[in-house]
Design an enzyme around this catalytic site. Structure first.
Site, PDB file in Angstrom:
ATOM      1  N   ASP A  30       0.868  -1.189   0.000  1.00 45.42           N
ATOM      2  CA  ASP A  30       0.000   0.000   0.000  1.00 45.42           C
ATOM      3  C   ASP A  30       0.900   1.232   0.000  1.00 45.42           C
ATOM      4  O   ASP A  30       2.023   1.180   0.506  1.00 45.42           O
ATOM      5  CB  ASP A  30      -0.902  -0.012   1.256  1.00 45.42           C
ATOM      6  CG  ASP A  30      -2.115   0.888   1.108  1.00 45.42           C
ATOM      7  OD1 ASP A  30      -3.243   0.355   1.056  1.00 45.42           O
ATOM      8  OD2 ASP A  30      -1.946   2.126   1.034  1.00 45.42           O
ATOM      9  N   THR A  85     -12.548   2.317  -4.727  1.00 49.43           N
ATOM     10  CA  THR A  85     -13.124   3.048  -5.865  1.00 49.43           C
ATOM     11  C   THR A  85     -14.230   3.944  -5.314  1.00 49.43           C
ATOM     12  O   THR A  85     -15.414   3.678  -5.512  1.00 49.43           O
ATOM     13  CB  THR A  85     -13.710   2.083  -6.916  1.00 49.43           C
ATOM     14  OG1 THR A  85     -14.590   1.144  -6.269  1.00 49.43           O
ATOM     15  CG2 THR A  85     -12.624   1.309  -7.629  1.00 49.43           C
ATOM     16  N   THR A 121     -14.351  -2.980  -6.804  1.00 49.33           N
ATOM     17  CA  THR A 121     -15.644  -2.838  -7.479  1.00 49.33           C
ATOM     18  C   THR A 121     -15.504  -1.739  -8.528  1.00 49.33           C
ATOM     19  O   THR A 121     -15.242  -0.588  -8.184  1.00 49.33           O
ATOM     20  CB  THR A 121     -16.729  -2.459  -6.450  1.00 49.33           C
ATOM     21  OG1 THR A 121     -16.754  -3.481  -5.452  1.00 49.33           O
ATOM     22  CG2 THR A 121     -18.096  -2.349  -7.100  1.00 49.33           C
ATOM     23  N   GLU A 146     -15.458  -9.334  -4.845  1.00 48.74           N
ATOM     24  CA  GLU A 146     -15.429  -9.707  -3.437  1.00 48.74           C
ATOM     25  C   GLU A 146     -16.794  -9.395  -2.829  1.00 48.74           C
ATOM     26  O   GLU A 146     -17.355  -8.349  -3.097  1.00 48.74           O
ATOM     27  CB  GLU A 146     -14.343  -8.850  -2.764  1.00 48.74           C
ATOM     28  CG  GLU A 146     -14.191  -9.061  -1.306  1.00 48.74           C
ATOM     29  CD  GLU A 146     -13.888 -10.507  -1.001  1.00 48.74           C
ATOM     30  OE1 GLU A 146     -12.919 -11.053  -1.536  1.00 48.74           O
ATOM     31  OE2 GLU A 146     -14.669 -11.106  -0.217  1.00 48.74           O
ATOM     32  N   LEU A 148     -17.417  -9.779   0.632  1.00 51.40           N
ATOM     33  CA  LEU A 148     -17.331  -9.798   2.095  1.00 51.40           C
ATOM     34  C   LEU A 148     -18.102  -8.643   2.714  1.00 51.40           C
ATOM     35  O   LEU A 148     -18.225  -7.570   2.138  1.00 51.40           O
ATOM     36  CB  LEU A 148     -15.880  -9.792   2.565  1.00 51.40           C
ATOM     37  CG  LEU A 148     -14.990  -8.569   2.346  1.00 51.40           C
ATOM     38  CD1 LEU A 148     -15.244  -7.465   3.345  1.00 51.40           C
ATOM     39  CD2 LEU A 148     -13.540  -8.992   2.422  1.00 51.40           C
ATOM     40  N   CYS A 260     -19.850   0.968   0.570  1.00 54.63           N
ATOM     41  CA  CYS A 260     -20.166   0.150  -0.610  1.00 54.63           C
ATOM     42  C   CYS A 260     -21.550   0.418  -1.187  1.00 54.63           C
ATOM     43  O   CYS A 260     -21.661   0.935  -2.291  1.00 54.63           O
ATOM     44  CB  CYS A 260     -20.018  -1.321  -0.258  1.00 54.63           C
ATOM     45  SG  CYS A 260     -18.365  -1.706   0.346  1.00 54.63           S
TER      46      CYS A 260
HETATM   47  C1  UGA Z   1     -22.037  -4.857   1.602  1.00 56.66           C
HETATM   48  C2  UGA Z   1     -22.544  -6.207   1.046  1.00 56.66           C
HETATM   49  O1  UGA Z   1     -23.454  -6.778   1.979  1.00 56.66           O
HETATM   50  C3  UGA Z   1     -21.370  -7.156   0.829  1.00 56.66           C
HETATM   51  O2  UGA Z   1     -21.828  -8.374   0.276  1.00 56.66           O
HETATM   52  C4  UGA Z   1     -20.382  -6.492  -0.129  1.00 56.66           C
HETATM   53  O3  UGA Z   1     -19.242  -7.296  -0.343  1.00 56.66           O
HETATM   54  C5  UGA Z   1     -19.917  -5.176   0.480  1.00 56.66           C
HETATM   55  O4  UGA Z   1     -21.068  -4.321   0.695  1.00 56.66           O
HETATM   56  C6  UGA Z   1     -18.971  -4.528  -0.484  1.00 56.66           C
HETATM   57  O5  UGA Z   1     -19.390  -4.147  -1.577  1.00 56.66           O
HETATM   58  O6  UGA Z   1     -17.775  -4.503  -0.198  1.00 56.66           O
HETATM   59  P1  UGA Z   1     -21.284  -4.001   4.016  1.00 56.66           P
HETATM   60  O7  UGA Z   1     -21.150  -2.647   3.372  1.00 56.66           O
HETATM   61  O8  UGA Z   1     -20.205  -4.491   4.900  1.00 56.66           O
HETATM   62  O9  UGA Z   1     -21.461  -5.118   2.870  1.00 56.66           O
HETATM   63  O10 UGA Z   1     -22.610  -3.954   4.870  1.00 56.66           O
HETATM   64  P2  UGA Z   1     -24.042  -4.653   4.863  1.00 56.66           P
HETATM   65  O11 UGA Z   1     -24.057  -5.721   5.878  1.00 56.66           O
HETATM   66  O12 UGA Z   1     -24.477  -4.986   3.497  1.00 56.66           O
HETATM   67  O13 UGA Z   1     -24.936  -3.459   5.397  1.00 56.66           O
HETATM   68  C7  UGA Z   1     -25.055  -2.265   4.627  1.00 56.66           C
HETATM   69  C8  UGA Z   1     -25.945  -1.267   5.320  1.00 56.66           C
HETATM   70  O14 UGA Z   1     -27.302  -1.691   5.257  1.00 56.66           O
HETATM   71  C9  UGA Z   1     -25.657  -1.030   6.797  1.00 56.66           C
HETATM   72  O15 UGA Z   1     -25.718   0.364   7.054  1.00 56.66           O
HETATM   73  C10 UGA Z   1     -26.774  -1.768   7.502  1.00 56.66           C
HETATM   74  O16 UGA Z   1     -27.086  -1.208   8.748  1.00 56.66           O
HETATM   75  C11 UGA Z   1     -27.913  -1.566   6.509  1.00 56.66           C
HETATM   76  N1  UGA Z   1     -28.990  -2.569   6.621  1.00 56.66           N
HETATM   77  C12 UGA Z   1     -28.723  -3.887   6.394  1.00 56.66           C
HETATM   78  C13 UGA Z   1     -30.294  -2.179   6.902  1.00 56.66           C
HETATM   79  O17 UGA Z   1     -30.569  -0.969   7.105  1.00 56.66           O
HETATM   80  N2  UGA Z   1     -31.279  -3.113   6.968  1.00 56.66           N
HETATM   81  C14 UGA Z   1     -31.033  -4.421   6.768  1.00 56.66           C
HETATM   82  O18 UGA Z   1     -31.997  -5.225   6.832  1.00 56.66           O
HETATM   83  C15 UGA Z   1     -29.723  -4.820   6.470  1.00 56.66           C
END
Ligand code: UGA
Length: 433
Positions: A30, A85, A121, A146, A148, A260
């Site tokens: 990095d 990104t 992404t 990815e 995750l 994301c």
């Molecule tokens: C998200 C995707 O879930 C991953 O699969 C993906 O790899 C990642 O983006 C990425 O592109 O790197 P993440 O950003 O870690 O993962 O978080 P999430 O668990 O998807 O939650 C996203 C947001 O939605 C959070 O603010 C969470 O509080 C909110 N959320 C989630 C809700 O408001 N309601 C729900 O029912 C679920």
């Protein structure tokens, strides 16, 4: 295998550490010297459960090293590019400067037969453009998105629910190299799909667009529930029993944030516009708008509960991270709401188990304290905005002893309304009577 990982942020640092955990010989690279110094000392530069342990094991095994020197990528058979990104300020489009800079720095260290693997992404079409540059060196390119989730990043990397390899048609060597990288997951029966570049790039943004749409769908139902006296949490339970719909990602509340979902749906719309299919994704404009309206709704609820004006009122905000088990406040609804209330003249005390330092950098004007009890001392209203376990488990009676008035807005619909009301609280959920 000898592997280099270029970019050691939330994605790359976890990927590098997990590749070493799988037995590979890994060099993480990095340009951020501070980040590399921390990683090289075996410390995780951000909060991610399980990462410190994997880092420590990797460093102790001698299979995991970190450097700022890109020339140390040479000698690796596989080079993952996992840089960010972000959204370009003032535009919906994704900023590819880090991807482009990483590829141009990496090119001169590639050897014949190396495989470069994009994990970032990116807008569809990026891989095809970069493939030409990579192929000029005798190496080849794959795109391996990815999936995750923050908070579960280590588990999601070691045991993914699927693997997607976007490769040049007929590039069996690329598929074989990736199969060797992910041998453990493949042996465990993880589904693996081999596609072209465009499909692999689209899989990633389509998945995030679907998840965002699901959350905004239930938040739209919350708006309708609010107008009718219905309860969106019961509605979600009921429709979630239909296996075609499913209950996951149907939690209404302050909406989605993070590094994301918000920027990916915007970047996807911007790319679709360029491709002349903007109309196909016009619904994502609504998904974004519904999501952002929930933040304003919480501000309005606070104003309502505080007699029409928040100026000079003491408001406690529990939770700042965009979701629990993370210190990430990128596009966080919680931090945004706290800042808006402060902007309206409220005296806002905020707390979060992990995200105080990351929040303070963006919003130094808020009053940061170390616990829910301190934040709520003499408060006129309490807002629960990130559903950390320690906030979900608060005892309404004991916690109520220190507040000025027992008013709580549950921005994540995670508290037992009956129990809180029984303890004398005015309880307001989102999309709940
Ligand atoms: C998200 C995707 O879930 C991953 O699969 C993906 O790899 C990642 O983006 C990425 O592109 O790197 P993440 O950003 O870690 O993962 O978080 P999430 O668990 O998807 O939650 C996203 C947001 O939605 C959070 O603010 C969470 O509080 C909110 N959320 C989630 C809700 O408001 N309601 C729900 O029912 C679920």
């Amino acid at each position: 295998m000898r592997i280099s990982v270029i970019g050691c942020g939330y994605l790359g640092a976890v990927h590098a550490a997990c590749m070493a955990e799988l037995g590979h010989d890994v060099i993480g690279i990095d340009i951020d010297e501070h980040k590399i110094a921390q990683l090289a000392a075996g410390r995780a530069p951000f909060f991610e459960p399980g990462l410190p342990e994997v880092l420590e094991r990797g460093m102790a095994s001698g299979r995991l090293r970190f450097t700022t020197d890109i020339s140390e990528a040479s000698g690796s058979a596989v080079h993952f590019v996992a840089v960010g990104t972000p959204q370009i300020p003032g535009s919906d489009a994704a900023d590819l400067r880090y991807v482009d800079a990483s590829f141009s720095a990496l090119l001169e260290h590639l050897s014949d037969g190396d495989l470069v693997v994009g994990k970032s992404t990116v807008p569809v079409g990026t891989a095809a453009r970069l493939a030409e540059l990579v192929e000029n060196t005798g190496a080849s390119l794959a795109w391996n998105p990815e999936f995750l989730r923050e908070g579960f990043a280590v588990g999601d990397t070691l045991t993914p629910d699927r693997l997607v390899y976007g490769v040049r048609a007929g590039d069996d060597a690329a598929v074989a190299a990736l199969d060797e990288v992910y041998a453990a997951a493949i042996a465990a029966g993880t589904p693996r799909l081999v596609t072209d570049y465009a499909t692999a790039e689209l899989v990633k943004v389509a998945a995030n667009a679907f998840l965002a749409t699901k959350i905004s769908f239930i938040n739209a139902m919350a708006e309708v529930a609010e107008a009718t006296g219905a309860d969106v949490t019961q509605l979600a339970d009921a429709i979630g029993h239909d296996a075609r719909i499913g209950r996951r990602f149907l939690n209404a509340g302050v909406g989605f944030g993070g590094g994301c979902l918000p920027k990916d749906i915007r970047g996807f719309m911007a790319r679709a516009d360029e491709l002349g299919v903007g109309e196909s994704l016009s619904f994502l404009r609504d998904v974004d708008a519904i999501n952002l309206r929930r933040r304003e709704r919480v501000v309005q609820l606070a104003i309502e509960e505080l007699g029409g004006d928040v100026e000079g009122k003491r408001i406690a905000v529990l939770g700042l991270a965009f979701k629990p088990d993370s210190d990430d406040v990128r596009d966080s609804p919680a931090l945004d709401i706290a800042a808006r209330l402060r902007g309206l003249g409220a005296l806002v005390s905020v707390t979060d188990p992990e995200a105080i330092e990351t929040s303070r950098r963006v919003h130094p004007e808020l009053n940061y304290v170390g616990s829910a009890e301190e934040a709520a001392a003499d408060a006129d209203a309490v807002l629960l905005l990130t559903e950390w376990r320690q906030f979900r488990e608060l005892d309404p009676e004991a916690f109520g002893a220190g507040v000025g008035s027992r008013v709580i807005i549950d921005g994540r619909n995670v508290l037992d309304a009956t129990r809180w009301r029984a303890a004398g609280w005015t309880y307001r959920g989102l999309g709940r009577p």
